[in-house]
Design an enzyme around this catalytic site. Structure first.
Site, PDB file in Angstrom:
ATOM      1  N   SER A 244       0.840  -1.199   0.000  1.00  0.00           N
ATOM      2  CA  SER A 244       0.000   0.000   0.000  1.00  0.00           C
ATOM      3  C   SER A 244       0.875   1.249   0.000  1.00  0.00           C
ATOM      4  O   SER A 244       2.102   1.164   0.068  1.00  0.00           O
ATOM      5  CB  SER A 244      -0.911  -0.007   1.218  1.00  0.00           C
ATOM      6  OG  SER A 244      -0.140   0.232   2.373  1.00  0.00           O
ATOM      7  N   LYS A 245       0.201   2.387  -0.058  1.00  0.00           N
ATOM      8  CA  LYS A 245       0.873   3.688  -0.156  1.00  0.00           C
ATOM      9  C   LYS A 245       2.006   3.857   0.854  1.00  0.00           C
ATOM     10  O   LYS A 245       3.022   4.462   0.550  1.00  0.00           O
ATOM     11  CB  LYS A 245      -0.150   4.807   0.091  1.00  0.00           C
ATOM     12  CG  LYS A 245      -1.039   5.049  -1.101  1.00  0.00           C
ATOM     13  CD  LYS A 245      -0.563   6.263  -1.884  1.00  0.00           C
ATOM     14  CE  LYS A 245      -1.289   6.371  -3.200  1.00  0.00           C
ATOM     15  NZ  LYS A 245      -0.427   6.235  -4.351  1.00  0.00           N
ATOM     16  N   ARG A 246       1.789   3.319   2.077  1.00  0.00           N
ATOM     17  CA  ARG A 246       2.812   3.569   3.100  1.00  0.00           C
ATOM     18  C   ARG A 246       4.141   2.883   2.757  1.00  0.00           C
ATOM     19  O   ARG A 246       5.168   3.147   3.351  1.00  0.00           O
ATOM     20  CB  ARG A 246       2.298   3.176   4.488  1.00  0.00           C
ATOM     21  CG  ARG A 246       2.233   1.712   4.737  1.00  0.00           C
ATOM     22  CD  ARG A 246       1.494   1.399   6.030  1.00  0.00           C
ATOM     23  NE  ARG A 246       1.057   0.025   6.023  1.00  0.00           N
ATOM     24  CZ  ARG A 246       1.800  -0.979   6.462  1.00  0.00           C
ATOM     25  NH1 ARG A 246       2.990  -0.768   6.969  1.00  0.00           N
ATOM     26  NH2 ARG A 246       1.358  -2.218   6.392  1.00  0.00           N
ATOM     27  N   GLY A 248       5.458   3.176  -0.202  1.00  0.00           N
ATOM     28  CA  GLY A 248       6.038   3.941  -1.313  1.00  0.00           C
ATOM     29  C   GLY A 248       5.065   3.985  -2.470  1.00  0.00           C
ATOM     30  O   GLY A 248       3.863   3.862  -2.274  1.00  0.00           O
ATOM     31  N   GLU A 254       2.960   6.704 -11.141  1.00  0.00           N
ATOM     32  CA  GLU A 254       4.041   7.198 -10.271  1.00  0.00           C
ATOM     33  C   GLU A 254       5.366   6.535 -10.684  1.00  0.00           C
ATOM     34  O   GLU A 254       6.423   7.154 -10.671  1.00  0.00           O
ATOM     35  CB  GLU A 254       3.780   6.849  -8.806  1.00  0.00           C
ATOM     36  CG  GLU A 254       2.650   7.624  -8.160  1.00  0.00           C
ATOM     37  CD  GLU A 254       2.354   7.086  -6.757  1.00  0.00           C
ATOM     38  OE1 GLU A 254       3.203   7.244  -5.861  1.00  0.00           O
ATOM     39  OE2 GLU A 254       1.273   6.485  -6.577  1.00  0.00           O
TER      40      GLU A 254
END
Ligand code: GLU
Length: 473
Positions: A244-246, A248, A254
């Site tokens: 997930s986003k946490r 990276g 992106e």
């Protein structure tokens, strides 16, 4: 013979996730390997979670990596009439029912069930409503959902990766099929469309495995033959939790922005849960299509190893010709590029090519070429146990050598033998090339000093050696 048709069915609730792209890729590879079709279906019936712009990121992401879809894109939100018709069909067959319970009542039921040690399921109170009561409520415009009846017993199916999978229906809630806003839930729309679109194989992430028994029951209720299912392993971060986003970047675009090449992304994603069974690691899309097989997809979670991605990306960067690589790198030079000739930029790119893991590295790696004054600690100039005197002597020597070479001859070929003979005299290459490299770049790690000197040119190189001398005064 069965015509192979797979689909990618993302919900547009955010940017195209790298794990979603892996699902799309496996569906694409499987279809193309078997001369089949691969279609895109946008599952946009959850209006609360819909995020504007996400369909665009899906389309841009797929295009960027070279995954082409066949036929028209299906948008589920434009097909609500179809799903409603099928929900009503199930009501007529007594396989589904209207439910008028409010969120408040549902919460109470849940709490009650949990208190009594039962699975937190709906208690079917609306199933007991008479035809008349139902008609009245509908006439009254009472909001309602349609729920499917989960029958007693067990639901079994064969998964192409997991073999036989079995669920006890007792654990499964009477799933809502049609919501009070008139939109279908994922389950109804997914089954109806997979059937109508003649999808032969559903290849999707493992997180949907627990939805599959509901789907199998729906296929039975409708009297349709279910597709074959393959639930592919979850994409995990190195701490084994869901990526997930946490951890990276997770959005495909992106990765694009950071300077990963589409070929590298595809190559890397293919290996996230699959391998060809030997030691080969670099595969083009065409090679993957030839080699891919569902049987070789692993069951266990696939760890997203960014080091591996960087390595693969580096391999693809090395393969590019300089003109192409320069073009791809140009945006990372930001404003600097307008101040310098394109041949200067091209020389820098060529020099850094073998060190780049991703295109954006070029900005940091080459920043010293563009600075007027380098900032670094003067001790960095010293090679191992070199003393001040030795350092001063060699920098002075280099400054003299540089000054004597005519501007036009200021090339690596010319500089190399002269500086090497100096190193032989001193008896240690490091005592010449390390201080020079630091004087020219200000960095602990950089390409070789003679290559840098050639690109900087005589004037700048002399200036930088002189300012190193200033520092140690
Ligand atoms: N809309 C679901 C998703 O976002 C599709 C799951 C499936 O492939 O059935 O992943």
């Amino acid at each position: 013979m069965l015509t192979i048709k797979t689909r990618f069915a993302p919900s547009p609730t955010g940017d195209l996730h790298i794990g979603g792209l892996r699902t799309a890729l496996y569906n694409y590879l499987f279809a193309k390997k078997n001369n089949g079709k691969f279609v895109l279906r946008i599952e946009d019936t959850d209006r609360a979670r819909f995020k504007k712009g996400s369909v665009e990121t899906i389309l841009t992401g797929l295009k960027w990596v070279g995954i082409k879809t066949d036929g028209k894109i299906i948008y589920q939100s434009l097909r609500t009439d179809i799903y409603k018709k099928y929900a009503e069909q199930l009501i007529v067959k007594n396989k589904a029912y209207y439910c008028f319970c409010s969120a408040e009542i549902l919460n109470k039921i849940r709490e009650e069930q949990i208190k009594n040690g039962n699975p937190a399921k709906y208690d079917r109170r609306c199933l007991k409503l008479s035809k008349k009561e139902i008609e009245e409520k509908i006439k009254n415009n009472d909001p309602y959902v349609v729920r499917m009846i989960i029958p007693d017993g067990k639901t079994k199916f064969k998964d192409l990766i997991r073999e036989e999978v079995e669920f006890n229906n007792r654990e499964i809630d009477d799933q809502v099929l049609l919501k009070s806003d008139g939109y279908p839930t994922y389950h109804l729309a997914n089954v109806v469309d997979d059937h109508k679109m003649k999808i032969s194989h559903v290849i999707r992430a493992e997180e949907w495995l627990s939805s599959t028994p509901k789907h199998i029951i729906l296929y039975e209720y409708f009297g349709w033959k279910p597709p074959k299912f393959a639930h592919i392993p979850m994409v995990l971060a190195s701490d084994k939790s869901k990526l997930s986003k946490r951890h990276g970047a997770t959005g495909v675009l992106e990765f694009k922005k950071q300077g990963y090449l589409p070929e590298a992304i595809i190559n890397f994603l293919a290996f996230l849960g699959w391998n060809p069974g030997d030691s080969r690691e670099i595969f083009s899309m065409q090679e993957l299509i030839k080699e891919f097989s569902i049987e070789k997809v692993q069951k266990g979670g696939a760890i997203f190893n960014i080091e591996k991605l960087n390595w693969i990306n580096g391999q693809y960067i090395r393969k590019l010709n300089i003109d192409k690589l320069t073009k791809l790198c140009i945006s990372y030079f930001e404003k600097k590029k307008s101040l310098h000739s394109s041949s200067f930029i091209k020389q820098i790119v060529a020099l850094e090519q073998n060190r780049l893991k991703k295109l954006s590295d070029i900005a940091e790696f080459s920043d010293f070429f563009f600075k007027n004054k380098l900032e670094y600690d003067k001790d960095l100039l010293k090679w191992k146990n070199m003393n001040n005197e030795e350092l001063k002597n060699i920098l002075e020597k280099i400054s003299d050598i540089f000054s004597e070479i005519p501007e036009n001859d200021f090339t690596k070929e010319k500089l190399e033998p002269i500086l090497k003979s100096e190193a032989v005299k001193i008896g240690d290459n490091g005592k010449v090339f390390w201080p020079l490299r630091v004087a020219l770049s200000g960095k602990k790690a950089s390409p070789g000093p003679m290559e840098i000197a050639e690109i900087l040119g005589k004037e700048k190189s002399v200036e930088r050696v002189k300012s190193a001398l200033e520092k140690i005064k």
